[in-house]
Write an enzyme that holds these catalytic residues in place. Structure first.
Site, PDB file in Angstrom:
ATOM      1  N   ASN A   9       0.758  -1.205   0.093  1.00 21.94           N
ATOM      2  CA  ASN A   9      -0.176   0.138   0.043  1.00 21.94           C
ATOM      3  C   ASN A   9       0.871   0.888  -0.323  1.00 21.94           C
ATOM      4  O   ASN A   9       1.436   1.344   0.545  1.00 21.94           O
ATOM      5  CB  ASN A   9      -1.031  -0.438   1.077  1.00 21.94           C
ATOM      6  CG  ASN A   9      -1.544   0.954   1.180  1.00 21.94           C
ATOM      7  OD1 ASN A   9      -2.123   1.761   0.478  1.00 21.94           O
ATOM      8  ND2 ASN A   9      -2.377   1.081   2.366  1.00 21.94           N
ATOM      9  N   LYS A  11       0.408   4.264  -0.493  1.00 19.79           N
ATOM     10  CA  LYS A  11      -0.333   5.272  -0.249  1.00 19.79           C
ATOM     11  C   LYS A  11      -0.598   6.919  -0.828  1.00 19.79           C
ATOM     12  O   LYS A  11      -0.813   6.635  -1.599  1.00 19.79           O
ATOM     13  CB  LYS A  11       0.237   5.691   1.372  1.00 19.79           C
ATOM     14  CG  LYS A  11      -0.076   4.115   2.646  1.00 19.79           C
ATOM     15  CD  LYS A  11      -0.027   5.120   3.997  1.00 19.79           C
ATOM     16  CE  LYS A  11      -0.019   3.394   4.524  1.00 19.79           C
ATOM     17  NZ  LYS A  11      -0.218   3.909   5.736  1.00 19.79           N
ATOM     18  N   HIS A  95      -9.581   1.415   4.434  1.00 17.10           N
ATOM     19  CA  HIS A  95      -8.507   1.524   5.367  1.00 17.10           C
ATOM     20  C   HIS A  95      -8.063   2.732   6.205  1.00 17.10           C
ATOM     21  O   HIS A  95      -9.496   3.430   6.563  1.00 17.10           O
ATOM     22  CB  HIS A  95      -7.391   1.918   4.212  1.00 17.10           C
ATOM     23  CG  HIS A  95      -5.936   2.124   5.254  1.00 17.10           C
ATOM     24  ND1 HIS A  95      -5.324   2.756   5.943  1.00 17.10           N
ATOM     25  CD2 HIS A  95      -5.139   1.108   4.736  1.00 17.10           C
ATOM     26  CE1 HIS A  95      -4.217   2.432   5.949  1.00 17.10           C
ATOM     27  NE2 HIS A  95      -3.508   1.902   6.003  1.00 17.10           N
ATOM     28  N   GLU A  97      -6.720   4.939   6.854  1.00 14.98           N
ATOM     29  CA  GLU A  97      -6.816   6.229   7.279  1.00 14.98           C
ATOM     30  C   GLU A  97      -8.113   7.027   5.974  1.00 14.98           C
ATOM     31  O   GLU A  97      -8.575   8.135   7.084  1.00 14.98           O
ATOM     32  CB  GLU A  97      -5.903   6.620   6.126  1.00 14.98           C
ATOM     33  CG  GLU A  97      -3.960   6.107   7.245  1.00 14.98           C
ATOM     34  CD  GLU A  97      -3.172   5.737   6.611  1.00 14.98           C
ATOM     35  OE1 GLU A  97      -3.195   5.732   5.228  1.00 14.98           O
ATOM     36  OE2 GLU A  97      -2.666   5.202   7.408  1.00 14.98           O
ATOM     37  N   GLU A 167      -5.865  -5.096  10.182  1.00 11.75           N
ATOM     38  CA  GLU A 167      -4.294  -3.740  11.393  1.00 11.75           C
ATOM     39  C   GLU A 167      -5.331  -2.878  11.954  1.00 11.75           C
ATOM     40  O   GLU A 167      -5.487  -2.161  12.089  1.00 11.75           O
ATOM     41  CB  GLU A 167      -4.241  -2.836  10.062  1.00 11.75           C
ATOM     42  CG  GLU A 167      -4.567  -3.210   8.401  1.00 11.75           C
ATOM     43  CD  GLU A 167      -3.253  -2.432   7.150  1.00 11.75           C
ATOM     44  OE1 GLU A 167      -2.978  -2.316   7.251  1.00 11.75           O
ATOM     45  OE2 GLU A 167      -4.482  -1.366   7.264  1.00 11.75           O
ATOM     46  N   GLY A 173       2.200   2.407  10.907  1.00 12.91           N
ATOM     47  CA  GLY A 173       3.407   3.859  10.177  1.00 12.91           C
ATOM     48  C   GLY A 173       3.828   3.712  11.990  1.00 12.91           C
ATOM     49  O   GLY A 173       4.156   5.081  12.250  1.00 12.91           O
ATOM     50  N   SER A 213       2.785  -1.864  10.944  1.00 12.75           N
ATOM     51  CA  SER A 213       4.592  -2.531  10.802  1.00 12.75           C
ATOM     52  C   SER A 213       5.300  -3.287  10.394  1.00 12.75           C
ATOM     53  O   SER A 213       5.914  -4.003  11.365  1.00 12.75           O
ATOM     54  CB  SER A 213       4.743  -1.353  12.499  1.00 12.75           C
ATOM     55  OG  SER A 213       4.786   0.555  12.074  1.00 12.75           O
TER      56      SER A 213
HETATM   57  P1  PGA Z   1       2.834   0.238   7.354  1.00 11.08           P
HETATM   58  O1  PGA Z   1       1.055   0.897   7.139  1.00 11.08           O
HETATM   59  O2  PGA Z   1       2.986  -0.977   6.814  1.00 11.08           O
HETATM   60  O3  PGA Z   1       3.007   1.557   7.418  1.00 11.08           O
HETATM   61  O4  PGA Z   1       2.602   0.645   9.287  1.00 11.08           O
HETATM   62  C1  PGA Z   1       0.357  -0.561   7.045  1.00 11.08           C
HETATM   63  C2  PGA Z   1      -1.081   0.005   6.661  1.00 11.08           C
HETATM   64  O5  PGA Z   1      -1.476   0.598   6.786  1.00 11.08           O
HETATM   65  O6  PGA Z   1      -1.370  -0.694   5.719  1.00 11.08           O
END
Ligand code: PGA
Length: 251
Positions: A9, A11, A95, A97, A167, A173, A213
């Site tokens: 992803n 982003k 997601h 976000e 997640e 993140g 992460s």
């Molecule tokens: P990350 O994000 O691996 O940077 O923690 C995962 C995601 O948001 O899909």
């Protein structure tokens, strides 16, 4: 047997030129990964170029979001048939976000999932609890409601085309990964919820990714848990070496 699926992803990262350069590096390192489905989810602006760059390779293409209507007056949005036309076979939906910054609810995610499936896309439906929800013992209540709500009304055949991504929001993140045992517990719970709303065969067949992460150093241990079928990777998918190492963790 479920085939593991690792999706990057990206982003809101990578220009078209940067995206094409990253694909070239990833393509060069795919040997030995036949047993893993690998999906790249660039920003919308790079979907077409990445779709062309992955042609003939084992890589697959996914979008990060879409609208539930096929067309119309929705300024700034893209529709399922549009991303399908660019070669997408997957789309990330709900997601955290999107849920946090764009107020997406389970009802919206559900409408999007149905529209995606109708357009021939496989939804990657994201669920996960906030830190305070985990700390107050509400992880299963929250994740269960998200799974039931986001997947409401999907047939067994639809569920088989759907990927669930667990997640935990506190792990995205932040550098804080769920322990393999914490993640496995929630994955097993999600499978129980899937069984409740379909049957054992379907529940055992749906792929459930872990995200939050994931790095080269923790991927294999997470992915080798019995109910974890690969991962949804954010930060570590922006660099070929780390993304490929994570994909190998699913072997
Ligand atoms: P990350 O994000 O691996 O940077 O923690 C995962 C995601 O948001 O899909």
């Amino acid at each position: 047997m479920r085939k593991p699926i690792v999706a990057g992803n990206w982003k809101m990262n990578k220009t078209v030129a940067e995206a094409v350069a990253l694909v070239a590096e990833i393509k060069a390192g795919l040997q030995g990964l036949d047993a893993v489905d690998v999906v790249l989810c660039p920003p919308s602006t790079a979907l077409q170029a990445v779709g062309q760059a992955i042609a003939g390779s084992k890589l697959d293409l996914g979008a990060q979001n879409m609208h539930w209507e096929k067309s119309g007056a929705f300024t700034g949005e893209v529709a399922a048939p549009m991303i399908r036309e660019l070669g997408c076979h997957y789309v990330i939906l709900g997601h955290s976000e999107r849920r946090q910054y764009f107020k997406e609810t389970d009802e919206i995610v559900n409408k999007k999932a149905k529209a995606a499936l109708a357009a021939g896309l496989r939804p990657i439906v994201c669920v996960g609890e906030l830190l305070e929800e985990r700390e107050s013992g509400r992880t299963e209540a929250v994740v269960g409601a998200q799974v039931r709500g986001s997947l409401a009304g999907l047939s067994g055949q639809d569920l088989l085309k759907t990927v669930v991504a667990y997640e935990p929001v506190w792990a995205i993140g932040t550098g804080k990964t769920a322990t393999p045992a914490q993640a496995q517990d929630v994955h097993a719970f999600i499978r129980r919820v899937l069984k409740e709303r379909s049957d054992d065969h379907i529940a055992q067949s749906v792929r459930i990714q872990y995200g939050g992460s994931v790095k080269a150093s923790n991927a294999a241990e997470l992915f080798h848990q019995p109910d974890i079928d690969g991962g949804l990777i954010g930060g570590a998918s922006l660099e070929a070496a780390s993304f490929l190492a994570i994909c190998r963790g699913a072997l």
